[in-house]
Enzyme design. Structure first.
Site: not given
Ligand code: GLU
Length: 468
Positions: A240-242, A244
């Site tokens: 996920s965006k966490r 990168g």
């Protein structure tokens, strides 16, 4: 028996940018078709009008082009193919494999609630299944799903997958507003486009038996399936965006090469011994679904950096220069002399992991006025280097040609005449030419900068020391 030509497809929904996971699926389909001399078709699944946007479609097409995942047909847009879907629906009704259902949404809701209260699966109870009803306002069309038996398929990655038909509903094919449902559109498209190999994320496994039942009802050949495992971040949670950036184009903007991104995407789930670095050509030759594992692939940006550095080293200076231009422009360098860029790239290739790093590393070549880094200035632009720098400048001025070979010969003479070691002059000179203590080799730099700029920068350094 002659094998059918392999026809694969990539059918993203344009509800956002193309993300790492989507691109990996696209890549696997592309690799298989390219390896087998088959066809790769691009289809935009834009039937969800609320969530589909033109901007997302453009981002997907740009991403595919940037990655070099070229398609042989398409892009087809589902929103423009309703006639085809209706033909398929009519065909199913005509052959008795589908039927009009007049149950109202309220009735259905009541039935579902009742089923839940009795701890039963809330599936359609088949009220209209055998009534032979015609179309009516607000009615839907349903598939006459077999009520017994099993639906089974051989998944190329997961092995045999079996579903009990009792679990499967009489699937809606056409909604009350006349629009086709997702499953119907996908199958109708895959049949009419001749798709015979479907590689997709394993979040679609549950859709597959439903889609197979539509193929069977139509008496059409079922394609081969490969459901690839999802992608995790280095901490083994779903990517996920966490972890990168998720968007493919973000990697372009961060200075990754398309082939490096493809290389890393391919390694998400697929392996070839312990090889980590692959050229595009090697990926095409070596890819196989047999080597796609059952467990999730891990996307690791550090690995991507390493892979990118390798692809940079393997690329030609000319190619890299073309790729580097937008990054140099971003730093404010325009109207660039391409010969100089190509030469600069050659010096920076072994020391850059991304094009952003390369552009930053190249800026001293293109700046009108370089600034001396504080530490470099204090340490090397000192009064005791002045004599040597002046002497060097005078002698360099007499050198006609600044190519590396001549410079090497020149310096050999200069060092022995002055009884010094290279490092005594190399560091002050490096700071004079680059402003920094670390840079590509001094002869390479001088070759790229050319005689005029070298002399000009030495003059500036001398003036700077004199002012101290
Ligand atoms: N449009 C679907 C998605 O973006 C893909 C459907 C399929 O591969 O069958 O997930």
């Amino acid at each position: 028996m002659m094998q059918d030509k392999i026809i694969t497809r990539f059918p993203p929904s344009p509800t956002g940018y193309l993300h790492i996971g989507g691109a990996r699926t696209g890549l696997f389909n592309w690799l298989l078709s390219r390896q087998k001399g088959g066809k790769f078709i691009l289809r935009i699944e834009d039937t969800d009008k609320e969530r589909s946007t033109e901007k997302a479609t453009k981002a997907i097409l740009d991403s595919m082009e940037w990655l070099g995942l070229d398609w042989d047909e398409g892009p087809y847009f589902q929103s423009r193919r309703y006639d085809i879907y209706n033909e398929f629906i009519e065909r199913l009704i005509f052959s008795g494999q589908a039927y009009h259902c007049h149950c109202s949404p309220e009735d259905l809701e009541k039935k579902r609630n009742a089923a839940r209260t009795n701890n039963l699966k809330p599936k359609y109870d088949g009220t209209c299944r055998d009534l032979g009803l015609g179309p009516a306002p607000g009615s839907v069309v349903r598939l006459k799903t077999p009520q017994t038996g099993l639906t089974q398929f051989e998944d190329k990655v997961k092995g045999t997958i079996t579903f009990d038909n009792q679990e499967l509903d009489d699937l809606v094919l056409r909604r009350s507003d006349g629009s086709p449902t997702y499953h119907l559109a996908v199958v109708a498209d895959d049949i009419s486009l001749g798709i015979n190999y479907i590689i997709r994320g394993d979040d679609h496994v549950n859709n597959t038996p439903r889609q197979i039942l539509i193929y069977r009802a139509l008496n059409e050949a079922v394609p081969r399936y490969a459901h690839v495992p999802m992608i995790l971040g280095p901490d083994k949670t779903r990517l996920s965006k966490r972890h990168g950036a998720m968007s493919v184009l973000a990697y372009r903007d961060m200075g990754y090469l398309p082939d490096a991104v493809l290389n890393s995407l391919a390694r998400l789930g697929w392996s070839y011994g312990d090889q980590e670095r692959f050229t595009r050509k090697e990926l095409i030759e070596r890819f196989s679904l047999e080597n796609v594992g059952k467990s999730a692939g891990v996307f690791d940006v550090d690995k991507l950096l390493d892979v990118n550095a390798w692809h940079i080293r393997e690329s030609s200076n000319e190619f890299l220069s073309g790729e580097l231009i937008p990054f140099l422009n971003r730093l404010g360098f325009t109207d660039l002399d391409m010969i100089k860029v190509v030469k600069a790239v050659a010096t920076l290739k072994p020391r850059s992991r991304t094009l952003v790093e390369m552009a930053e590393g190249a800026s001293f070549f293109f700046k009108e006025n370089i600034a001396f880094e504080k530490e470099a200035d204090e340490r090397y632009l000192k009064y005791d280097s002045l004599d040597l720098l002046e002497k060097l400048r005078e002698n360099l001025d007499k050198q006609p040609d600044f190519n590396q070979k001549n410079l090497e010969d020149f310096f050999t003479g200069f060092l022995s005449e002055n009884q010094i070691k290279l490092k005594e002059i190399a560091q002050p000179l490096r700071v004079a030419l680059t402003g920094k203590t670390v840079s590509p080799g001094i002869f390479e730099i001088m070759d790229v900068l050319g005689k005029n700029t070298v002399l000009e920068r030495i003059d500036k350094a001398i003036a700077h020391i004199n002012k101290k």
